[in-house]
Structure formats: C-alpha cells, structure tokens
Design a protein around this motif. Structure first.
Motif, PDB file in Angstrom:
ATOM      1  N   ALA A 147       0.786  -1.152  -0.052  1.00 25.90           N
ATOM      2  CA  ALA A 147      -0.164   0.061  -0.120  1.00 25.90           C
ATOM      3  C   ALA A 147       0.828   1.220   0.079  1.00 25.90           C
ATOM      4  O   ALA A 147       0.599   2.135  -0.858  1.00 25.90           O
ATOM      5  N   VAL A 148       1.965   1.405   0.883  1.00 25.65           N
ATOM      6  CA  VAL A 148       2.894   2.409   0.759  1.00 25.65           C
ATOM      7  C   VAL A 148       3.522   2.717  -0.479  1.00 25.65           C
ATOM      8  O   VAL A 148       3.786   3.784  -1.030  1.00 25.65           O
ATOM      9  N   GLY A 149       3.960   1.386  -0.817  1.00 25.41           N
ATOM     10  CA  GLY A 149       4.808   1.519  -2.225  1.00 25.41           C
ATOM     11  C   GLY A 149       3.819   2.151  -3.281  1.00 25.41           C
ATOM     12  O   GLY A 149       4.301   2.885  -4.130  1.00 25.41           O
ATOM     13  N   ALA A 150       2.571   1.563  -3.495  1.00 24.48           N
ATOM     14  CA  ALA A 150       1.822   2.086  -4.558  1.00 24.48           C
ATOM     15  C   ALA A 150       1.662   3.664  -4.273  1.00 24.48           C
ATOM     16  O   ALA A 150       1.420   4.395  -5.216  1.00 24.48           O
ATOM     17  N   VAL A 151       1.471   4.183  -3.244  1.00 26.88           N
ATOM     18  CA  VAL A 151       1.241   5.472  -3.039  1.00 26.88           C
ATOM     19  C   VAL A 151       2.373   6.355  -3.548  1.00 26.88           C
ATOM     20  O   VAL A 151       2.122   7.304  -4.031  1.00 26.88           O
ATOM     21  N   LEU A 152       3.571   5.782  -3.301  1.00 24.85           N
ATOM     22  CA  LEU A 152       4.820   6.335  -3.443  1.00 24.85           C
ATOM     23  C   LEU A 152       4.893   6.520  -5.086  1.00 24.85           C
ATOM     24  O   LEU A 152       5.625   7.389  -5.777  1.00 24.85           O
ATOM     25  N   HIS A 153       4.274   5.380  -5.785  1.00 26.17           N
ATOM     26  CA  HIS A 153       4.317   5.553  -7.217  1.00 26.17           C
ATOM     27  C   HIS A 153       3.867   6.569  -7.666  1.00 26.17           C
ATOM     28  O   HIS A 153       4.155   7.108  -8.788  1.00 26.17           O
TER      29      HIS A 153
END
Length: 423
Positions: free
Chosen positions: A283-289
């Motif tokens: 979830a955090v990684g997707a937001v950083l995308h």
C-alpha cells in the motif's frame, strides 16, 4: 554499513551459484534489449511495426501454456524447470542469428516468451526452497537486486557500443545467448530440490489458484503495479522529449537513478522491513508510485530549472515505492501459495503479468497520442486503487481477528493462516 549488508544477505553454499546465475541471465538481457528491435530488423529485413506485432502475438500465445509450466514446477521442482527454460532460451536466441523469415522467427519468439515466463514463475519457488529456515524474503531480494544490477550493467555496455551496425547487432545477440547459457551451467551447481513424485501426484489436481480470494487480490495488485511500471518505461522518454521538450539526457538520468536504487538498496530495504506486514508495504509503495506520475502529469507546466529537480525527487520516491511494493508482493505470492503448489500459483500470476506486459505498451501509446497528461492521472489512479485494495484487506483482517478475540499475527508471519485470512 558492510556489517549490516552482510546480515541482510542470505547464507549458505548455494548463494554464489544462485547469485551468479541470476546475474549472468540479467546481464545478457541487458546487453540485448536496447538493440533487440534493430537486431530483429537486421536479420529479417522488415518493418519495426511487423516485428512488434509478431512479438506481442508471441507473448500472448505463450500465456495459455503457463498452467502446464506451473504443474511441471510442482512435479519436477523449480531447478529442473529453470535448467530447461534457460537452455531453451539460450538456444532460441542463438537461433535468431540464423532466421531469415517470419515463420521461424515467430516460433522462436513464442519459445522465448514462454521460457521467460517459466523462469519468472520458477525463480521465486527456487528461492523459497533454498532459503530453508532463513526468511525467504532475503533470497527474493537478492534475486531482484542482482537482476537489476545485471540488466543495468548490460544496458550500459550496450549503450557504449555506439554503433548499431549488423556486425555489432549479431555480436549482441550472441553475447546474450552465451550469458543465458552460462546461467544454465550455474543452475547445475545448485542442489536438487522439488516436490517428491508421490506428493506431486497428490497435489497437482488440487491447484486452483483462481479460487483463492487472498491470492487473487495480490495477483490483481501486482498486475496493476506492473502495468504502471511498463507504462513508465514505455511512455516517459516519449513524453519528456515530445510533449515537455525536456533535455534529451533527462530520461537517461531518471532511468539510471531508478536502476541504481533497485540494485543497491533492494537487499538492505528488504532486511529493514522484514517485520512490517507485506500488505502495508504494498500500500505504501503504491502511494509512492503516484509521486512520479503526478510530476509527469504537470511536467509541461514547470519551468526548466524546477523540472529536473522535481523529476529526480519524484523518481527517487517512485523507486523507493517500487522497492517496497515489488518485494512485498513476491513475499505475499510465495507465502499465500500452498507448499507443493507454488509453481501452479506463481504461473497463474505470470499469466496476468504477461498479459499486462503484452498489452500495456499498445494501450499506453494510443492514449499518449491523444491525451498525454490524462495518461499519467489514469496511472496514478491505478496505483491508488492498488493501495486502497491492500489497505482494505488490512482493515478487514484486523476486524476479523478482533471479532474472534485473537491477537494480530506477528508482522513477519506472512505465511501463517491468520495472515492469509487477512488478505
């Protein structure tokens, strides 16, 4: 720093052979891919459009065969499948040097596409088996770090080969075949592993990954972020040069930064986040995308001075998101797949990855010609959808455990029944 890095690396006698095979494989592909279309054009003497269409069709034709590949992994073990797939791919790339018509070219392209998907399915299974009592995430992180390092180095070598003459192109094709052949030889040094034949016969008929709701969610999330990554690779250079009029070196700097992040930081980041729940990391990684996607959407409104700084910062955040999400997705996929059926489950995942890989460039280029800015907002929405999907499963899992009066599973216990239910 070195002590921390050593602690993050996997242990055991198999590490050098596994690492060497991964690096050799990716080095050859990195040397080859920058010149691949020109190479095919030099041996076939036809248009790039026809070659691109043939490669897309080959990738799609290989997908229905992946369930068979998954069953082979479960029956004979990932090591044997990797040996066969790398040998087939080395032979196919060598065969490209001799083709002069579309028929043999198409057959070889299907073999290459199928063997590549087989490797992507078998490698995480092999890493999990080689890990033994170690956290499998360390082996998965090492595999990803070395793949990115090898691919980046190979691409650099290819870029320094300034000439694209037929002679250079044929040497590039031969170098790729030799590197893949070396990877095959290194896989031979790994210990034999796999599901015993008797056990394999009992589980093969039961592998139905499409019926596992937690696994389906992770597959959808992974395919969504893969489509974003392929879109960035395909569209970023075109958008910056054509629509934003950025300096020609901008795209190269951004991709180099991304490669360095993935190669250097993958193992340390995976080690530091071992105790964090994988769904949270996705979830955090997707937001950083979304940082890079939003920056690209408004890039044409930025001044020349601010443009480079904004894009470099956004790419750094995007790369961190890719580090977190890709590692966590692999951890989830291997943890949620039942032991003895991981081949079938990961081959099912590769069907969706392969579909995204085949169709995304065509869809992206179509949208890029009509509404460049809209493309990046659509991709940002896709990344946020993945983040929401993973965050929703975390909340559902927490409510389920509190309702049963149980405690939340330890962050590292991604393979536990409680964590699977929380998906």
């Amino acid at each position: 720093m070195l002590t921390s890095l050593r602690a993050a690396l996997p242990k055991g006698r198999s590490v050098p052979w596994f690492a060497g095979a991964t690096f050799a494989n990716s080095l050859g592909m990195g040397i080859y891919y920058p010149f691949s279309l020109l190479f095919f054009q030099s041996v076939l003497g036809t248009s790039l459009t026809r070659i691109g269409l043939a490669l897309t069709l080959a990738a799609l034709l290989a997908l229905p065969l992946l369930p068979c590949v998954g069953r082979l992994i479960d029956r004979f073990g990932p090591r044997r499948v990797l040996l066969v797939s790398t040998a087939v791919r080395a032979a196919a790339f060598a065969g490209y040097l001799w083709v002069d018509s579309f028929g043999p070219f198409s057959v070889l392209s299907v073999l290459v596409a199928l063997s590549m998907r087989a490797e992507q399915s078998a490698t995480p299974v092999l890493a999990t088996l080689l890990a033994g009592d170690e956290p499998p995430g360390r082996w998965l992180a090492l595999s990803r770090a070395l793949f990115n390092a090898g691919f980046g180095l190979g691409a650099l070598v290819a870029g320094l080969s300034a000439s694209a003459s037929p002679e250079i192109l044929h040497r590039v094709g031969l170098a790729n075949a030799l590197c893949i052949g070396l990877a095959c030889l290194l896989y031979l040094r790994l210990p034999r592993s796999g599901v015993p034949a008797a056990q394999g016969r009992t589980v093969l008929g039961k592998a139905r990954p499409w019926r596992s709701h937690p696994f389906r969610l992770v597959v959808v999330a992974g395919a969504g972020l893969w489509a974003v990554a392929v879109s960035v690779e395909t569209a970023l250079p075109v958008h910056l040069l054509r629509d934003v009029s950025a300096p020609p070196w901008t795209a190269s700097v951004l991709f180099t930064l991304n490669t360095v992040f993935l190669a250097v930081l993958q193992v340390p980041v995976a080690h530091r986040t071992e105790r964090v729940r994988p769904r949270m990391l996705v979830a955090v990684g997707a937001v950083l995308h979304t940082t890079l996607l939003a920056a690209l959407a408004v890039a044409d409104q930025l001044g020349s001075g601010a443009l480079t700084a904004v894009l470099i910062t956004a790419m750094a955040l995007y790369s961190l998101g890719e580090l977190l999400a890709s590692q966590a997705l692999l951890t989830l996929l291997t943890a949620l797949a039942p032991e003895g059926q991981r081949g079938a489950y990961l081959a099912f995942n590769q069907m969706f990855i392969g579909l995204a890989n085949a169709l995304t460039p065509l869809l992206v280029t179509s949208v890029l010609d009509r509404a460049p800015g809209m493309l990046w907002w659509v991709l940002a929405a896709c990344a946020l959808l993945v983040a929401g999907l993973m965050a929703g499963t975390l909340r559902a899992g927490t409510r389920g455990r509190s309702g049963q009066g149980g405690e939340e599973a330890a962050p590292g216990a991604v393979g536990s029944d409680s964590d699977a239910a929380a998906a």
